[in-house]
Enzyme design. Structure first.
Site, PDB file in Angstrom:
ATOM      1  N   LYS A   1       0.797  -1.235   0.000  1.00  0.00           N
ATOM      2  CA  LYS A   1       0.000   0.000   0.000  1.00  0.00           C
ATOM      3  C   LYS A   1       0.829   1.284   0.000  1.00  0.00           C
ATOM      4  O   LYS A   1       0.359   2.315  -0.446  1.00  0.00           O
ATOM      5  CB  LYS A   1      -0.932   0.017   1.226  1.00  0.00           C
ATOM      6  CG  LYS A   1      -2.076  -0.969   1.145  1.00  0.00           C
ATOM      7  CD  LYS A   1      -2.939  -0.811   2.393  1.00  0.00           C
ATOM      8  CE  LYS A   1      -4.203  -1.644   2.308  1.00  0.00           C
ATOM      9  NZ  LYS A   1      -5.120  -1.343   3.395  1.00  0.00           N
TER      10      LYS A   1
ATOM     11  N   ASP B   1     -10.346   3.503   2.263  1.00  0.00           N
ATOM     12  CA  ASP B   1     -10.602   2.987   3.622  1.00  0.00           C
ATOM     13  C   ASP B   1     -11.410   3.981   4.461  1.00  0.00           C
ATOM     14  O   ASP B   1     -12.306   3.595   5.208  1.00  0.00           O
ATOM     15  CB  ASP B   1      -9.287   2.657   4.334  1.00  0.00           C
ATOM     16  CG  ASP B   1      -8.752   1.286   3.953  1.00  0.00           C
ATOM     17  OD1 ASP B   1      -9.540   0.443   3.473  1.00  0.00           O
ATOM     18  OD2 ASP B   1      -7.546   1.049   4.138  1.00  0.00           O
TER      19      ASP B   1
HETATM   20  N1  LIG Z   1     -12.674  -3.734   7.982  1.00  0.00           N
HETATM   21  C1  LIG Z   1     -11.791  -3.301   7.097  1.00  0.00           C
HETATM   22  O1  LIG Z   1     -12.101  -2.926   5.967  1.00  0.00           O
HETATM   23  C2  LIG Z   1     -10.345  -3.237   7.526  1.00  0.00           C
HETATM   24  C3  LIG Z   1      -9.432  -2.452   6.783  1.00  0.00           C
HETATM   25  C4  LIG Z   1      -8.103  -2.403   7.211  1.00  0.00           C
HETATM   26  C5  LIG Z   1      -7.695  -3.140   8.322  1.00  0.00           C
HETATM   27  N2  LIG Z   1      -8.614  -3.899   9.001  1.00  0.00           N
HETATM   28  C6  LIG Z   1      -8.209  -4.657  10.207  1.00  0.00           C
HETATM   29  O2  LIG Z   1      -7.686  -3.730  11.137  1.00  0.00           O
HETATM   30  C7  LIG Z   1      -6.660  -4.333  11.917  1.00  0.00           C
HETATM   31  C8  LIG Z   1      -5.408  -3.452  11.858  1.00  0.00           C
HETATM   32  O3  LIG Z   1      -4.937  -3.374  10.529  1.00  0.00           O
HETATM   33  P1  LIG Z   1      -3.683  -2.421  10.138  1.00  0.00           P
HETATM   34  O4  LIG Z   1      -3.455  -2.595   8.688  1.00  0.00           O
HETATM   35  O5  LIG Z   1      -3.862  -1.056  10.688  1.00  0.00           O
HETATM   36  O6  LIG Z   1      -2.502  -3.158  10.961  1.00  0.00           O
HETATM   37  P2  LIG Z   1      -1.124  -2.567  11.461  1.00  0.00           P
HETATM   38  O7  LIG Z   1      -0.687  -1.412  10.619  1.00  0.00           O
HETATM   39  O8  LIG Z   1      -0.216  -3.742  11.607  1.00  0.00           O
HETATM   40  O9  LIG Z   1      -1.454  -1.993  12.952  1.00  0.00           O
HETATM   41  C9  LIG Z   1      -1.748  -2.866  14.007  1.00  0.00           C
HETATM   42  C10 LIG Z   1      -2.165  -2.072  15.232  1.00  0.00           C
HETATM   43  O10 LIG Z   1      -2.540  -3.016  16.264  1.00  0.00           O
HETATM   44  C11 LIG Z   1      -1.759  -2.764  17.449  1.00  0.00           C
HETATM   45  N3  LIG Z   1      -1.450  -4.005  18.133  1.00  0.00           N
HETATM   46  C12 LIG Z   1      -1.057  -5.171  17.580  1.00  0.00           C
HETATM   47  N4  LIG Z   1      -0.840  -6.100  18.546  1.00  0.00           N
HETATM   48  C13 LIG Z   1      -1.099  -5.484  19.740  1.00  0.00           C
HETATM   49  C14 LIG Z   1      -1.059  -5.896  21.096  1.00  0.00           C
HETATM   50  N5  LIG Z   1      -0.714  -7.155  21.441  1.00  0.00           N
HETATM   51  N6  LIG Z   1      -1.401  -4.999  22.054  1.00  0.00           N
HETATM   52  C15 LIG Z   1      -1.758  -3.728  21.730  1.00  0.00           C
HETATM   53  N7  LIG Z   1      -1.817  -3.273  20.449  1.00  0.00           N
HETATM   54  C16 LIG Z   1      -1.484  -4.142  19.466  1.00  0.00           C
HETATM   55  C17 LIG Z   1      -0.483  -2.106  16.935  1.00  0.00           C
HETATM   56  O11 LIG Z   1       0.117  -1.388  17.987  1.00  0.00           O
HETATM   57  P3  LIG Z   1       1.719  -1.118  17.980  1.00  0.00           P
HETATM   58  O12 LIG Z   1       1.912   0.133  17.186  1.00  0.00           O
HETATM   59  O13 LIG Z   1       2.027  -0.967  19.431  1.00  0.00           O
HETATM   60  O14 LIG Z   1       2.373  -2.313  17.374  1.00  0.00           O
HETATM   61  C18 LIG Z   1      -1.056  -1.194  15.835  1.00  0.00           C
HETATM   62  O15 LIG Z   1      -1.624  -0.036  16.379  1.00  0.00           O
HETATM   63  C19 LIG Z   1      -6.471  -5.738  11.335  1.00  0.00           C
HETATM   64  O16 LIG Z   1      -7.202  -6.638  12.123  1.00  0.00           O
HETATM   65  C20 LIG Z   1      -7.088  -5.643   9.944  1.00  0.00           C
HETATM   66  O17 LIG Z   1      -7.601  -6.883   9.494  1.00  0.00           O
HETATM   67  C21 LIG Z   1      -9.925  -3.950   8.630  1.00  0.00           C
END
Ligand SMILES: NC(=O)c1ccc[n+]([C@@H]2O[C@H](COP(=O)([O-])OP(=O)(O)OC[C@H]3O[C@@H](n4cnc5c(N)ncnc54)[C@H](OP(=O)(O)O)[C@@H]3O)[C@@H](O)[C@H]2O)c1
Length: 296
Positions: free
Chosen positions: A81, A118
């Site tokens: 992305k 998004d």
């Molecule tokens: N519904 C939709 O259309 C849609 C679209 C996009 C994403 N999503 C979902 O949204 C979620 C995040 O996606 P993303 O692309 O933003 O991922 P990402 O960039 O990897 O970000 C992950 C986030 O989760 C936090 N996190 C992960 N493990 C953690 C833990 N053990 N304790 C506390 N915080 C934790 C991370 O915090 P740190 O910074 O501390 O690591 C970070 O803020 C995923 O489940 C994805 O499937 C859904």
């Protein structure tokens, strides 16, 4: 056959788009776009294209989309992305602000434009799932500071939330996120400590989980909702499972809830409309079809 040949063989000269990622097998995008193609009676296809995370592999993708007459564009998922940005001819303002592209559209002159849908999907899902919700209802709390949070924070600021409370396990990331989207003269973005997340819910009108906590295979989101007003809307963008622990707890105490599948479906609309020239809506029937594809 290589993946490009497979995609072309499936398309058989018909207009097509695809989801590009590495890996890409897990993506539900073919199910949601496939539903609209069938519903609209469009003789086109939407496939999967695995592309390795290397600059030359992304350059090959760009060249393929440009030289293939019936290619209309693609969606991008992890890890492309951000890396795609310098390879596209233009980036629309929303994607430039967020710093990530999830949709590529081939324009009439054959050039490629990067967009980010998004934020659109998030807001449309919120309006759909919580009719009457208004950004001005009160403070919004956003958990997480990853890729999805960038689009959601930008969207909530643009929508006019009076106060945005940001929390993330890693404090540096959430400070960067706050700085990136806050106008210099604004005081309405507040960085709260992750450990104070229970208190941060006081008086909130919206709670959004953008962390991966609660997702299948990840730890649960440990959050006491006791301080959250019952009138607040709770939106969890995680969509596997559909009913996360957060949503189940919020629903049990009477909060209105929005799930991640709704955002996933809505974020697909602008891309589909640009590629295939038809206006589409998200329906209960499509939701059932994609939920079944998710195994939900
Ligand atoms: N519904 C939709 O259309 C849609 C679209 C996009 C994403 N999503 C979902 O949204 C979620 C995040 O996606 P993303 O692309 O933003 O991922 P990402 O960039 O990897 O970000 C992950 C986030 O989760 C936090 N996190 C992960 N493990 C953690 C833990 N053990 N304790 C506390 N915080 C934790 C991370 O915090 P740190 O910074 O501390 O690591 C970070 O803020 C995923 O489940 C994805 O499937 C859904």
């Amino acid at each position: 056959m290589n993946p490009y040949e497979t995609l072309l063989a499936d398309a058989r000269g018909r207009p097509f788009a695809c989801i590009v990622g590495w890996p890409v097998e897990h993506s539900r995008s073919p199910a949601l776009h496939g539903f609209w193609l069938k519903q609209q009676g469009i003789d086109g296809t939407y496939g999967r294209l695995p592309v390795e995370p290397r600059r030359d592999a992304l350059e090959d993708l760009v060249s393929f989309l440009k030289r293939t007459p019936h290619a209309r564009g693609c969606n991008l998922t992890l890890p492309h992305k951000i890396d795609i940005l310098p390879l596209l001819d233009q980036i629309d303002p929303a994607a430039a602000r967020i710093g990530a592209v999830n949709t590529v559209v081939k324009l009439d002159d054959g050039t490629l434009e990067g967009r980010n849908t998004d934020g659109f999907g998030f807001l449309a899902a919120l309006r759909d799932g919580a009719p009457g919700w208004s950004a001005t209802d009160g403070p919004a709390v956003v958990l997480g500071a990853g890729g999805a949070a960038r689009a959601i924070v930008a969207t909530l600021i643009d929508a006019g939330v009076p106060e945005l409370r940001l929390l993330n396990r890693t404090r540096d990331s959430v400070i960067k996120l706050g700085l990136a989207f806050t106008p210099e003269d604004s005081r309405n973005v507040v960085i709260e400590r992750w450990d104070d997340r229970t208190d941060a819910l006081k008086g909130a009108a919206l709670l959004v989980n953008t962390t991966s906590l609660g997702m299948k295979g990840q730890p649960p989101l440990d959050l006491d909702l006791g301080q959250l007003p019952k009138a607040a809307v709770v939106d969890d963008i995680v969509y596997v499972p559909l009913e996360t622990g957060l949503l189940a707890a919020a629903r049990a105490r009477g909060n209105r809830c929005v799930d991640g599948l709704s955002m996933l479906l809505h974020q697909g609309r602008p891309g589909f409309e640009a590629w295939f020239g038809r206006t589409v809506t998200v329906s209960a029937e499509q939701r059932r079809a994609v939920a079944a594809d998710l195994g939900a």
